[in-house]
Design an enzyme around this catalytic site. Structure first.
Site: not given
Ligand SMILES: C[S@@+](CC[C@H](N)C(=O)[O-])C[C@H]1O[C@@H](n2cnc3c(N)ncnc32)[C@H](O)[C@@H]1O
Length: 344
Positions: A177, A201, A227-228, A246
């Site tokens: 990310g 992404r 896509d994690f 978060h």
């Protein structure tokens, strides 16, 4: 009592002032009035009739963001913080936080507090997607603003890793990310032996690839469209999740962490960069207020939350990691470190 009345009145109109800042940023007042400029000229440059622009300028003057010098207007030092290219990133924060679907989500904070569900894309304002990530992909200008806003934190995040993590044994790293790759670029600049992958992404890694090339990092940094929730690149010495968890509820965090755990060799380590609610030593009042507001922001955007050290430790344990440590850094970011359970 008078003080309380004044304080509450300021809070009540606070949203309007923030939205006036949005107009200031979009009309590029900080850039156009960097030097004294006449109202007529400023009107032409910003595309507003002068008499209407003056209505915004007097609000900005009340907030000490611009000042009048004879017939000319000039941005103050405070106002210059709202130039789009200012490294503090406030202008992009204003644009991101006052994006219409974001404001709409906040308008039903009370509902989100009642049911714990996100409001983004669910309040009666049309967006081009369901989740914020889909809406950003459908809106290239907003995506660029968001990615640039995130990228403005890369240097501080890299500094946090240098301060609190042992980078010596690390030759390869995956920033899961990792957005536009600004953390990776800042980290690689000072660590010549390190290579890294930015996994994000597809539409985001396209921007990261260009930024890393521009930074002269071809050959040392690459990107991976992922896509994690499915997979992240395997086999690296260290994995970073900077400001990712978060954004997600507990179940989704555990799913992401399990995917990362599955990609990690047993000798690898995980570095989670977040701002924990129970930092020791405590944050300043200003920083704490900002984090508490971000916690509500995470709720209305994603049904997510800022968390304590213990809450991060619990998620990590559930996903197959051993005991975690949390270190405070001078950058404002806290580093939660964990290794796969059973690792030496
Ligand atoms: C809050 S931003 C953080 C970006 C960066 N790590 C930073 O701290 O500035 C969250 C990032 O998660 C990415 N993301 C969201 N959902 C994702 C998914 N399913 N797979 C991979 N990346 C995703 C977003 O594109 C975005 O870059």
């Amino acid at each position: 009592m008078d003080d309380d009345l004044t304080a509450v009145a300021a809070m009540v109109s606070g949203a309007w002032l923030t939205l006036a800042l949005r107009a200031m940023v979009r009309l590029r007042i900080a850039e156009l009035a960097a030097e004294p400029v006449g109202l007529a000229e400023l009107g032409v440059a910003s595309g507003c009739p002068p008499e209407r622009l003056a209505r915004l300028l007097r609000v900005l003057e009340d907030a000490a963001l611009v000042r009048r010098q004879g017939a000319a207007w000039q941005v103050t030092d405070r106002g210059s913080l709202l130039a789009l290219d200012h490294p503090a990133g406030h202008a992009r924060r204003v644009l991101g936080q006052t994006w219409a679907p974001t404001i709409a989500a906040w308008s039903d904070l009370s509902g989100a507090l009642q049911d714990g569900e996100r409001r983004f894309g669910r309040v009666d304002v049309p967006t081009d997607g369901t989740t914020m990530w889909e809406a950003l992909s459908a809106s290239p200008p907003e995506l660029a603003t968001f990615n640039a806003q995130m990228a403005s934190r890369g240097q501080a995040q890299a500094d946090a890793l240098r301060e609190a993590a042992d980078l010596h044994a690390v030759r390869s790293l995956v920033d899961v990310g990792g957005g536009r790759g600004s953390l990776v670029a800042a980290l690689l600049a000072g660590n010549p032996g390190l290579t890294a992958t930015v996994a994000d992404r597809p539409d985001v890694v396209r921007e990261a690839a260009a930024a890393l090339t521009e930074a002269g990092l071809d050959g040392r940094a690459d990107v991976d469209a992922v896509d994690f929730f499915d997979a992240v690149p395997p086999g690296a010495d260290a994995y970073v999740l900077a400001n990712i968890l978060h954004d997600w509820g507990d179940d989704e965090c555990v799913r992401i962490l399990r995917v990362v755990r599955a990609a990690m060799p047993d000798t690898s380590r995980l570095w989670v960069l977040e701002k924990v609610l129970d930092a020791i030593p405590p944050r300043t009042d200003r920083e704490a207020t900002d984090l508490h507001l971000h916690d509500l922001h995470m709720l209305v955007l994603f049904g997510a939350a800022e968390r304590t050290q213990g809450e991060y430790a619990g998620l990590l344990a559930e996903a197959g990691f051993g005991a975690s440590t949390c270190r405070r850094t001078s950058t404002g970011w806290d580093l939660v470190e964990a290794r796969p359970l059973g690792a030496a």
